[in-house]
Design a protein around this motif. Structure first.
Motif, PDB file in Angstrom:
ATOM      1  N   TYR A  11      -5.080-103.485  83.670  1.00 24.84           N
ATOM      2  CA  TYR A  11      -4.957-103.127  85.079  1.00 24.84           C
ATOM      3  C   TYR A  11      -4.137-104.182  85.798  1.00 24.84           C
ATOM      4  N   PRO A  12      -3.101-103.814  86.464  1.00 21.34           N
ATOM      5  CA  PRO A  12      -2.592-102.454  86.524  1.00 21.34           C
ATOM      6  C   PRO A  12      -2.020-102.044  85.170  1.00 21.34           C
ATOM      7  N   PRO A  14       0.456-101.018  82.580  1.00 12.61           N
ATOM      8  CA  PRO A  14       1.922-101.063  82.495  1.00 12.61           C
ATOM      9  C   PRO A  14       2.501 -99.731  82.024  1.00 12.61           C
ATOM     10  N   LYS A  15       3.707 -99.481  82.422  1.00  9.92           N
ATOM     11  CA  LYS A  15       4.401 -98.257  82.014  1.00  9.92           C
ATOM     12  C   LYS A  15       4.487 -98.207  80.490  1.00  9.92           C
ATOM     13  N   GLY A  16       4.139 -97.061  79.909  1.00  9.44           N
ATOM     14  CA  GLY A  16       4.199 -96.884  78.472  1.00  9.44           C
ATOM     15  C   GLY A  16       2.931 -97.268  77.728  1.00  9.44           C
ATOM     16  N   PHE A  17       1.943 -97.798  78.429  1.00  9.15           N
ATOM     17  CA  PHE A  17       0.709 -98.269  77.787  1.00  9.15           C
ATOM     18  C   PHE A  17      -0.006 -97.137  77.047  1.00  9.15           C
ATOM     19  N   ALA A  18      -0.081 -95.976  77.658  1.00  8.51           N
ATOM     20  CA  ALA A  18      -0.792 -94.843  77.049  1.00  8.51           C
ATOM     21  C   ALA A  18      -0.149 -94.404  75.735  1.00  8.51           C
ATOM     22  N   GLU A  19       1.135 -94.650  75.567  1.00 13.39           N
ATOM     23  CA  GLU A  19       1.843 -94.238  74.357  1.00 13.39           C
ATOM     24  C   GLU A  19       1.894 -95.336  73.295  1.00 13.39           C
ATOM     25  N   ALA A  20       1.357 -96.501  73.590  1.00 10.43           N
ATOM     26  CA  ALA A  20       1.402 -97.625  72.641  1.00 10.43           C
ATOM     27  C   ALA A  20       0.614 -97.294  71.373  1.00 10.43           C
ATOM     28  N   LYS A  21       1.015 -97.886  70.277  1.00 10.95           N
ATOM     29  CA  LYS A  21       0.316 -97.727  68.999  1.00 10.95           C
ATOM     30  C   LYS A  21      -0.719 -98.833  68.873  1.00 10.95           C
ATOM     31  N   VAL A  22      -1.975 -98.430  68.800  1.00  5.66           N
ATOM     32  CA  VAL A  22      -3.079 -99.376  68.685  1.00  5.66           C
ATOM     33  C   VAL A  22      -3.785 -99.123  67.360  1.00  5.66           C
ATOM     34  N   ALA A  60      -4.327-103.911  71.150  1.00 10.22           N
ATOM     35  CA  ALA A  60      -4.411-103.499  72.554  1.00 10.22           C
ATOM     36  C   ALA A  60      -3.891-104.617  73.470  1.00 10.22           C
ATOM     37  N   TYR A  61      -4.243-105.862  73.147  1.00 12.21           N
ATOM     38  CA  TYR A  61      -3.724-106.999  73.911  1.00 12.21           C
ATOM     39  C   TYR A  61      -2.207-107.078  73.793  1.00 12.21           C
ATOM     40  N   ASP A  62      -1.703-106.903  72.582  1.00 19.80           N
ATOM     41  CA  ASP A  62      -0.256-106.940  72.374  1.00 19.80           C
ATOM     42  C   ASP A  62       0.435-105.874  73.218  1.00 19.80           C
ATOM     43  N   GLY A  68       3.472-105.203  79.861  1.00 15.35           N
ATOM     44  CA  GLY A  68       3.263-105.771  81.189  1.00 15.35           C
ATOM     45  C   GLY A  68       4.064-107.033  81.451  1.00 15.35           C
ATOM     46  N   LYS A  69       4.805-107.473  80.439  1.00 12.79           N
ATOM     47  CA  LYS A  69       5.644-108.675  80.548  1.00 12.79           C
ATOM     48  C   LYS A  69       4.845-109.902  81.007  1.00 12.79           C
ATOM     49  N   TRP A  70       3.669-110.082  80.387  1.00 11.28           N
ATOM     50  CA  TRP A  70       2.823-111.221  80.709  1.00 11.28           C
ATOM     51  C   TRP A  70       3.425-112.491  80.125  1.00 11.28           C
ATOM     52  N   ASP A  71       3.140-113.607  80.750  1.00 13.33           N
ATOM     53  CA  ASP A  71       3.514-114.913  80.224  1.00 13.33           C
ATOM     54  C   ASP A  71       2.406-115.321  79.249  1.00 13.33           C
TER      55      ASP A  71
END
Length: 89
Positions: A11-12, A14-22, A60-62, A68-71
């Motif tokens: 949250y929020p 990120p765009k494309g999260f629902a399509e990610a391979k987990v 899921a973290y990846d 989300g372009k996290w640092d």
């Protein structure tokens, strides 16, 4: 949920999260809850339950951190040294 699950969300979202391979294969995205879920029974019946949970959490973290372009370096835990490396006399 009518069954026990492990879950992971961002949250929020990120765009494309629902399509990610987990991982593992039993994990999937639940659009109603906007999170990835992994059924407990799939973990319990896997060859290595520990690996199944770790794969789920890491993948899921990846997905969240990359999309989300996290640092990620700023988020890594830096553990203090508990023992001195010098020899005591």
């Amino acid at each position: 949920m009518p069954q026990a699950i492990f879950y992971s969300y961002a949250y929020p979202e990120p765009k494309g999260f629902a399509e990610a391979k987990v991982k593992p294969a039993a994990a999937g995205y639940n659009s109603q809850f906007k999170e990835f879920i992994l059924p407990y029974d799939a973990v319990r019946s896997s060859k290595s339950p520990d690996d199944a949970i770790l794969d789920f959490a890491q993948s899921a973290y990846d997905a969240a951190s990359i999309l989300g372009k996290w640092d990620r370096a700023a988020l890594e835990e830096k553990k203090p040294a508990l023992h001195s490396t010098s020899k005591h006399s």
